[in-house]
Design an enzyme around this catalytic site. Sequence first.
Site, PDB file in Angstrom:
ATOM      1  N   HIS A 188     -16.538  31.545 -32.780  1.00 45.53           N
ATOM      2  CA  HIS A 188     -16.610  31.733 -34.232  1.00 45.53           C
ATOM      3  C   HIS A 188     -15.495  32.657 -34.679  1.00 45.53           C
ATOM      4  CE1 HIS A 188     -18.320  35.902 -34.473  1.00 45.53           C
ATOM      5  NE2 HIS A 188     -18.876  35.597 -33.311  1.00 45.53           N
ATOM      6  N   ASP A 200     -14.969  40.125 -31.217  1.00 45.42           N
ATOM      7  CA  ASP A 200     -16.085  39.336 -31.742  1.00 45.42           C
ATOM      8  C   ASP A 200     -15.652  38.633 -33.026  1.00 45.42           C
ATOM      9  OD1 ASP A 200     -18.611  38.282 -32.075  1.00 45.42           O
ATOM     10  OD2 ASP A 200     -19.396  40.058 -33.063  1.00 45.42           O
ATOM     11  N   GLU A 234     -21.036  32.546 -37.915  1.00 43.33           N
ATOM     12  CA  GLU A 234     -21.946  32.990 -36.859  1.00 43.33           C
ATOM     13  C   GLU A 234     -22.563  34.334 -37.189  1.00 43.33           C
ATOM     14  OE1 GLU A 234     -23.257  35.087 -33.183  1.00 43.33           O
ATOM     15  OE2 GLU A 234     -21.725  35.668 -34.626  1.00 43.33           O
ATOM     16  N   GLU A 235     -21.762  35.218 -37.776  1.00 46.81           N
ATOM     17  CA  GLU A 235     -22.272  36.543 -38.108  1.00 46.81           C
ATOM     18  C   GLU A 235     -23.347  36.468 -39.186  1.00 46.81           C
ATOM     19  OE1 GLU A 235     -21.794  38.919 -36.324  1.00 46.81           O
ATOM     20  OE2 GLU A 235     -19.880  38.649 -35.313  1.00 46.81           O
ATOM     21  N   GLU A 261     -18.727  34.472 -26.608  1.00 46.00           N
ATOM     22  CA  GLU A 261     -19.202  35.514 -27.514  1.00 46.00           C
ATOM     23  C   GLU A 261     -18.728  36.892 -27.074  1.00 46.00           C
ATOM     24  OE1 GLU A 261     -20.404  36.814 -30.009  1.00 46.00           O
ATOM     25  OE2 GLU A 261     -21.109  35.171 -31.232  1.00 46.00           O
ATOM     26  N   HIS A 337     -18.268  45.617 -33.672  1.00 44.76           N
ATOM     27  CA  HIS A 337     -18.591  45.549 -35.101  1.00 44.76           C
ATOM     28  C   HIS A 337     -18.115  46.790 -35.865  1.00 44.76           C
ATOM     29  CE1 HIS A 337     -21.888  42.184 -35.202  1.00 44.76           C
ATOM     30  NE2 HIS A 337     -20.728  41.770 -34.745  1.00 44.76           N
TER      31      HIS A 337
END
Length: 891
Positions: A188, A200, A234-235, A261, A337
């Site tokens: 993603h 990510d 995806e998030e 991932e 993140h």
Amino acid sequence: MESDTAVRRIKPVGTQYNVAQANNDGSREGCGDNGYSSSSDPERKPEVNLYLLREGLATSLVCVFIVTLWGLVHLSLQQLVIGKPTGEFNAVRARQHLEQITSVGPRPVGSPENEVMTVGYLLDQIEKIRVETAAGPHQLTVDVQRPTGTFSIDFLGGFTSFYDRVTNIAVRLEPKGGAKHLMLANCHFDTVANSPGASDDAVSCAVMLEVLHSLANQSAPFHHGVVFLFNGAEENILQASHGFITQHPWAKQVRAFINLEAAGVGGKEVVFQTGPENPWLVQAYVHAAKHPFASVVGQEVFQSGIIPSDTDFRIYRDFGNIPGIDLAFIENGFIYHTKYDTADRILTDSIQRAGDNILAVLKHLITSDRLADSSEYRHGNMVFFDLLGVIVVAYPARVGTILNYIVAAATFLYLAKKASLPGNGGGRYVRDLAFATGVAVLSWFVTLLLVLILALLVTLMGRSMFWYNHFYASICLYGTAATGKMILIHTLAKNLYYGGVRLVELGDLFFDVSLFLWCCSLVWLTQQGLCSAYVPMLMVAFPLVTRLLLSQEFKHRGASLKYSMLYLLGLALPYVHFMFLIWVVFEIFTPIMGRSGTEIPPEVVLASLVTLATIFLSSFFLHFIYLVRSTKWILAGLGSVFIIMLLLVSGGFFFPYSGSPDSPRPKRVFLQHTTRTFHNLQGQVESRDSGLWINSFDYTGIQHITPNIPEINDSIRTHCREDRPFCGYPWFLPVKFLSRKNWYLPAPEVAPSSPVEFRLVSKEETSWGTVKMTFSAKGPSHMSLYLMPHRGASLSTWSFGDGTPQFDLSGEYFVFYSHGLDAPTWNFWFEIQPPSEPDPSGPEGMISVAISSHYFFGEDRRTAQLEEILQRFPTWAFPSFWVSTYSMYRY
């Protein structure tokens, strides 16, 4: 005469062990009675010279053993690529893709960065590959999908998701004659707000682009095709993958998938989920991967739900009913993140190893007959684990069950044989073993209890998470406390209860105790059907074989230096693997404590993990505690380290966070500038306010923020209004149970350029006694809908998911909404069964409906008040910020 009761002295077993008075080499103790007086036994057999370990030598051997194996674990983790790259995968070109994708900054769903700029770059690169390989034996087809759908998921307590025109880029590579069966590779390219998302998951998309380039340039046609899915949502809790697997026409031909991932930044990508069943997929990875890194323990821990995370693997498994392999980067989750997840933190070797592995596994699968018809290989699970990243061991779970029971049977046979030796009549050895087992288990419980009390003390002192930026400080505090307590308990047992028993016999007995306890855990885990039972199997098999091989050495010479070194050598393989698993646990859970909310005391979690690791690692070292004459210097050393560390911790010498560019350990804070509006049953505004709503996502709350920003203090802490949906605050996700401590600093109203348009379209009574209410909403790309039926009322059906309202979160329902570009008005409805009689103590009407909007990008994301307070946050804090609104209505 010895009393034959439960509490008694152990009678010597077998050969009468003694230590000679003479001691020439220093590894024997000078006392010849080996722990008891022999002068009263005139009929004793001839003495046998047996060694006992000196305290310093025993300590040195164990420390060198532990440090060496820990060093091997870290060395293996740093060795990202084994051997020279074959040249099929170009990591330099993949890095260029990574840098281009992340150069646009954060890419939340609906933003131009995600929907236009990143999509445009990916399509340009895919088109270049298509043109370059057009003359080859493969054909490449591109489809940009923008699906709309809805589903319910039991993640974060459970909620319902609705998405509208999110983006998928599906690339189909197949022989020019076409393919009936497809392999799916998924990544993603979207990110959370405020993070460039290099790990990510931009790096995975960069790897996939280069793997696509390599496969498209292969000269020989494949048996099957492969779909590369670059998914753009995806998030938003797995929305785009759901759109592909439930709606795209190619999905029906997909037979298996690989999902890439991240739960950290860089390092090695680990296989942490496979299946369901279909062991042939694990076999394919084992056979093909160039740099294997896999663990079935990780799979079973992750699928237990104790890690607050999920991946697209779940969607393909649950909604597509197809098996797959889930890989993720797990190192350095401290900056996952956050703004620190940048391309420069990902080593080129990390990209190379991931590319080598994905390319090799995909090539293997799309040339395999099993992909076309896996029915013969569909059932059963696999036990799989790697040894320091060099090789992967994999075998069917049914074989593992047989192997586990064979090892357990061999252990019980070994113990039974000892029980049948002369001098052990009447179950003497069994009683001795049972009592010694009780001593060992008691030492574990007492140790764990006392360390937890210590953890609570640290929490009460306000020093929680001191280890977040100083991990080994937790080892020095909790590890020394746990080790010291266990050694003290066994030393007291040795001196007070076993005072008249030969030390060599006690060492022998407590080895059997460790073997017995590990064997019990082996049998229990096997009966539970857990593949992770291979761990106690290794911890039983190798020590047992080692013990049998060294039995004559121990019998005739005791704990000699030769015996001790060979004994540790025999433990090396299971211990190095177990220490790798310990590294994985701490690598995952230590950063998670920085984002697990304000309700879970991290000291208790980490102290428990350190203590359990100490208990497990010390199991076969109990043997040595009873083979040394004294432990006073060991205890003195451990006690000194513990006291010094406790003083340092209590004095605040270890600050939890760091803003160092080289090794950041940021404190996570969510900061929303919001305006809240509350309407009564008549539709009139009964109250309205605005402020900065602050969520701390770790246990320390605002303890360290207040000295830097004094107005953020406990005087502005919020209190949950139970009569308002989700306490009356704009929760982006249903995580209020994780973070009950929040703060609300008054501020001017927000005025986004695209405010939410929310209205009740119709309200009608049905013939079956419910009330159907239809709504429309139009607003930013991210909105959250909260439904709270009042007491006596209940939702019967709605337009989301499968039509049945799911996941009642303490009487409330949460619907997560997002859209891509040019989305139409969101229309939805639900039916509610009115209460038979109104609740005089509750709110008016039959249901409270609230909607919040979240502005994650563009000019609407910022306000002057946000900018001002953001500048005052310390460098070690990472405030993730945006503008939001919250509107509540009663019906």
